[in-house]
Design a protein around this motif. Structure first.
Motif, PDB file in Angstrom:
ATOM      1  N   UNK A 120       4.047   4.905  -7.246  1.00 16.26           N
ATOM      2  CA  UNK A 120       3.430   6.232  -7.199  1.00 16.26           C
ATOM      3  C   UNK A 120       2.143   6.206  -6.380  1.00 16.26           C
ATOM      4  N   UNK A 121       1.372   5.148  -6.532  1.00 12.54           N
ATOM      5  CA  UNK A 121       0.147   5.012  -5.747  1.00 12.54           C
ATOM      6  C   UNK A 121       0.456   4.874  -4.259  1.00 12.54           C
ATOM      7  N   UNK A 122       1.440   4.054  -3.924  1.00 16.52           N
ATOM      8  CA  UNK A 122       1.793   3.870  -2.523  1.00 16.52           C
ATOM      9  C   UNK A 122       2.209   5.163  -1.861  1.00 16.52           C
ATOM     10  N   UNK A 123       2.979   5.969  -2.574  1.00 14.61           N
ATOM     11  CA  UNK A 123       3.396   7.254  -2.025  1.00 14.61           C
ATOM     12  C   UNK A 123       2.209   8.197  -1.879  1.00 14.61           C
ATOM     13  N   UNK A 124       1.351   8.246  -2.895  1.00 13.55           N
ATOM     14  CA  UNK A 124       0.203   9.148  -2.840  1.00 13.55           C
ATOM     15  C   UNK A 124      -0.816   8.702  -1.796  1.00 13.55           C
ATOM     16  N   UNK A 125      -0.881   7.417  -1.514  1.00 13.11           N
ATOM     17  CA  UNK A 125      -1.756   6.897  -0.459  1.00 13.11           C
ATOM     18  C   UNK A 125      -1.429   7.572   0.873  1.00 13.11           C
ATOM     19  N   UNK A 126      -0.133   7.736   1.152  1.00 13.31           N
ATOM     20  CA  UNK A 126       0.293   8.398   2.388  1.00 13.31           C
ATOM     21  C   UNK A 126       0.063   9.910   2.313  1.00 13.31           C
ATOM     22  N   UNK A 127       0.374  10.498   1.170  1.00 10.05           N
ATOM     23  CA  UNK A 127       0.245  11.952   1.024  1.00 10.05           C
ATOM     24  C   UNK A 127      -1.214  12.382   1.155  1.00 10.05           C
ATOM     25  N   UNK A 128      -2.125  11.626   0.546  1.00 11.85           N
ATOM     26  CA  UNK A 128      -3.551  11.952   0.673  1.00 11.85           C
ATOM     27  C   UNK A 128      -3.985  11.889   2.130  1.00 11.85           C
ATOM     28  N   UNK A 129      -3.534  10.859   2.851  1.00 12.86           N
ATOM     29  CA  UNK A 129      -3.896  10.732   4.268  1.00 12.86           C
ATOM     30  C   UNK A 129      -3.392  11.924   5.080  1.00 12.86           C
ATOM     31  N   UNK A 131      -4.693   6.410   3.052  1.00 10.45           N
ATOM     32  CA  UNK A 131      -4.467   5.368   4.057  1.00 10.45           C
ATOM     33  C   UNK A 131      -5.195   5.628   5.373  1.00 10.45           C
ATOM     34  N   UNK A 132      -6.177   4.752   5.671  1.00 12.62           N
ATOM     35  CA  UNK A 132      -6.997   4.943   6.867  1.00 12.62           C
ATOM     36  C   UNK A 132      -6.213   4.852   8.154  1.00 12.62           C
ATOM     37  N   UNK A 133      -5.269   3.909   8.223  1.00 11.32           N
ATOM     38  CA  UNK A 133      -4.453   3.769   9.428  1.00 11.32           C
ATOM     39  C   UNK A 133      -3.610   5.018   9.661  1.00 11.32           C
ATOM     40  N   UNK A 134      -3.005   5.531   8.601  1.00 12.18           N
ATOM     41  CA  UNK A 134      -2.208   6.756   8.719  1.00 12.18           C
ATOM     42  C   UNK A 134      -3.082   7.934   9.150  1.00 12.18           C
ATOM     43  N   UNK A 135      -4.275   8.034   8.591  1.00  7.15           N
ATOM     44  CA  UNK A 135      -5.193   9.112   8.953  1.00  7.15           C
ATOM     45  C   UNK A 135      -5.598   9.021  10.426  1.00  7.15           C
ATOM     46  N   UNK A 136      -5.850   7.800  10.920  1.00  3.06           N
ATOM     47  CA  UNK A 136      -6.218   7.615  12.323  1.00  3.06           C
ATOM     48  C   UNK A 136      -5.077   8.019  13.249  1.00  3.06           C
ATOM     49  N   UNK A 137      -3.854   7.632  12.907  1.00  2.00           N
ATOM     50  CA  UNK A 137      -2.692   7.988  13.715  1.00  2.00           C
ATOM     51  C   UNK A 137      -2.459   9.492  13.708  1.00  2.00           C
ATOM     52  N   UNK A 138      -2.589  10.098  12.530  1.00  3.29           N
ATOM     53  CA  UNK A 138      -2.333  11.539  12.394  1.00  3.29           C
ATOM     54  C   UNK A 138      -3.349  12.392  13.151  1.00  3.29           C
ATOM     55  N   UNK A 139      -4.594  11.910  13.251  1.00  3.48           N
ATOM     56  CA  UNK A 139      -5.654  12.714  13.872  1.00  3.48           C
ATOM     57  C   UNK A 139      -5.985  12.295  15.299  1.00  3.48           C
ATOM     58  N   UNK A 140      -5.652  11.066  15.679  1.00  2.00           N
ATOM     59  CA  UNK A 140      -6.058  10.561  16.985  1.00  2.00           C
ATOM     60  C   UNK A 140      -7.534  10.214  17.047  1.00  2.00           C
ATOM     61  N   UNK A 141      -8.159   9.976  15.892  1.00  2.00           N
ATOM     62  CA  UNK A 141      -9.590   9.659  15.805  1.00  2.00           C
ATOM     63  C   UNK A 141      -9.751   8.360  15.022  1.00  2.00           C
ATOM     64  N   UNK A 142     -10.650   7.488  15.480  1.00  2.00           N
ATOM     65  CA  UNK A 142     -10.945   6.264  14.737  1.00  2.00           C
ATOM     66  C   UNK A 142     -11.452   6.631  13.339  1.00  2.00           C
ATOM     67  N   UNK A 143     -11.042   5.843  12.357  1.00  2.63           N
ATOM     68  CA  UNK A 143     -11.406   6.102  10.965  1.00  2.63           C
ATOM     69  C   UNK A 143     -12.161   4.905  10.403  1.00  2.63           C
ATOM     70  N   UNK A 144     -13.279   5.189   9.750  1.00  4.37           N
ATOM     71  CA  UNK A 144     -13.982   4.180   8.964  1.00  4.37           C
ATOM     72  C   UNK A 144     -13.746   4.541   7.499  1.00  4.37           C
TER      73      UNK A 144
END
Length: 369
Positions: A60-69, A114-127
């Protein structure tokens, strides 16, 4: 290099995502745009459920990690659409993520999104993942905002306090330039009030504290709540909604005659107000007219603010608006500042606040490319 940053924050109340677009002039932030995006009801319910031990947590956490991103990315796109900025104009996103567990006594804290997913989705570096380094150095990983508060709200005229009332309340104590900044979580902010309101009213929160204001304080229940060991611990210290839970509070309810739901809500409001006042009153000993500036969602709870005014006689109370930053966006701006601190090679924590063995650069970089 662009000095435009985006800060993303979803607090322990889990009422929505705050996104801010910030330009920095040295240390001083300029808020260019803001966007508040509520969590869809089903997503919010799943996030709340993850905050308690349960079946199949890892999946459940793994799935929500992606959904939150994905939802964070949607908030970023909506924010940029307001101003017409392009992703390549943003130096970085500072993402707090969504806390689902904070266990400093066990040496860990857990934020998803997920920071990597957020970076890919936005095209912006994520910290992101700002708390882990501090905890690796023996710290609590929280609160992190006092370093930001000192940078933007520090006063050379004398001591000043910044109180953030989110799901958990925390205070930053900003003395004069020759003294040490410190801060800690005072205890519950909105978390118990919000949980009780959701259970009995079905909404997210008690607007302006109106429902609580219709009830009466039960002094026996209040004293039981104030007896929690956390309040007797010295700082540095931090806590989370895992500590101040509805089942914990309901154990005390079960020991006494039935109470009206609105009286419980009023008692929970008093619990928050008293725990804050009890924590900060000793910090102002000998100070004439201490200053307290409030931010976070609790600033809109009129009943709570009125109680703080009553419990802190002689204090000057105001919101952070008086210092130039709207109280709704201070934490989002703080995580934009932490992203800038990471890229500038500057420490983001304060050892006196978190208990870490030293100051350190906080966060991990997830490149968009």
């Amino acid at each position: 290099m662009s000095e435009l940053y985006i800060g993303l924050m979803s607090g322990t109340s889990m009422d929505g995502i705050d996104a801010v677009l910030v330009r920095f002039h040295g240390e001083r932030p300029e808020l260019l745009a803001s966007h508040a995006q509520p969590w869809p009801v089903k997503v919010a319910n799943r996030l709340h459920a993850l905050c308690n031990p349960g079946i199949n947590e890892i999946d459940r956490m793994g799935e929500m990690d992606q959904i939150v991103a994905v939802h964070f990315a949607g908030a970023v796109r909506a924010l940029l659409a307001k101003t017409g900025h392009h992703p390549n104009q943003i130096r970085a996103i500072g993402s707090h993520g969504q806390t689902i567990r904070h266990r400093p006594e066990l040496g860990f804290t857990l934020q998803i999104g997920n920071g990597a997913r957020l970076a890919v989705e936005t095209g912006i570096d994520v910290i992101c993942d700002f708390r882990a380094k501090d905890m690796a150095l023996g710290g609590q990983g929280a609160p992190l905002v006092p370093a930001f508060h000192q940078a933007v709200f520090g006063s050379h005229k004398g001591p000043r306090m910044i109180l953030n009332i989110g799901g958990i309340a925390n205070v930053s104590v900003l003395p004069g330039p020759d003294d040490q900044v410190f801060g800690f979580d005072t205890g519950p902010g909105n978390t118990l009030m919000d949980q009780w309101y959701r259970k009995h009213k079905g909404g997210h929160y008690d607007a302006k504290g109106a429902w609580a204001a219709s009830g009466w304080v039960n002094t026996d229940l209040l004293q039981r709540l104030l007896g929690h060991p956390y309040f007797h611990m010295p700082h540095p210290k931090s806590t989370g909604r895992e500590t101040f839970t509805l089942p914990w509070m309901e154990l005390f309810l079960a020991e006494r005659p039935p109470m009206r739901a609105e009286d419980v809500q009023r008692t929970l409001l008093e619990f928050t107000a008293r725990s804050i006042a009890d924590a900060i009153l000793p910090l102002a000993t000998g100070v004439k007219e201490p200053e307290l500036f409030i931010c976070g969602g609790g600033v809109h709870n009129d009943a709570l603010i009125y109680r703080l005014v009553d419990l802190l006689p002689g204090w000057q109370l105001d919101s952070t608006d008086a210092l130039g930053l709207h109280p709704d966006w201070v934490e989002g701006i703080a995580f934009a500042w932490l992203a800038k601190s990471f890229l500038d090679g500057r420490a983001g924590n304060l050892s006196a606040v978190t208990g870490a063995s030293r100051q350190a650069i906080l966060g991990c970089l997830c490149p968009a490319n």
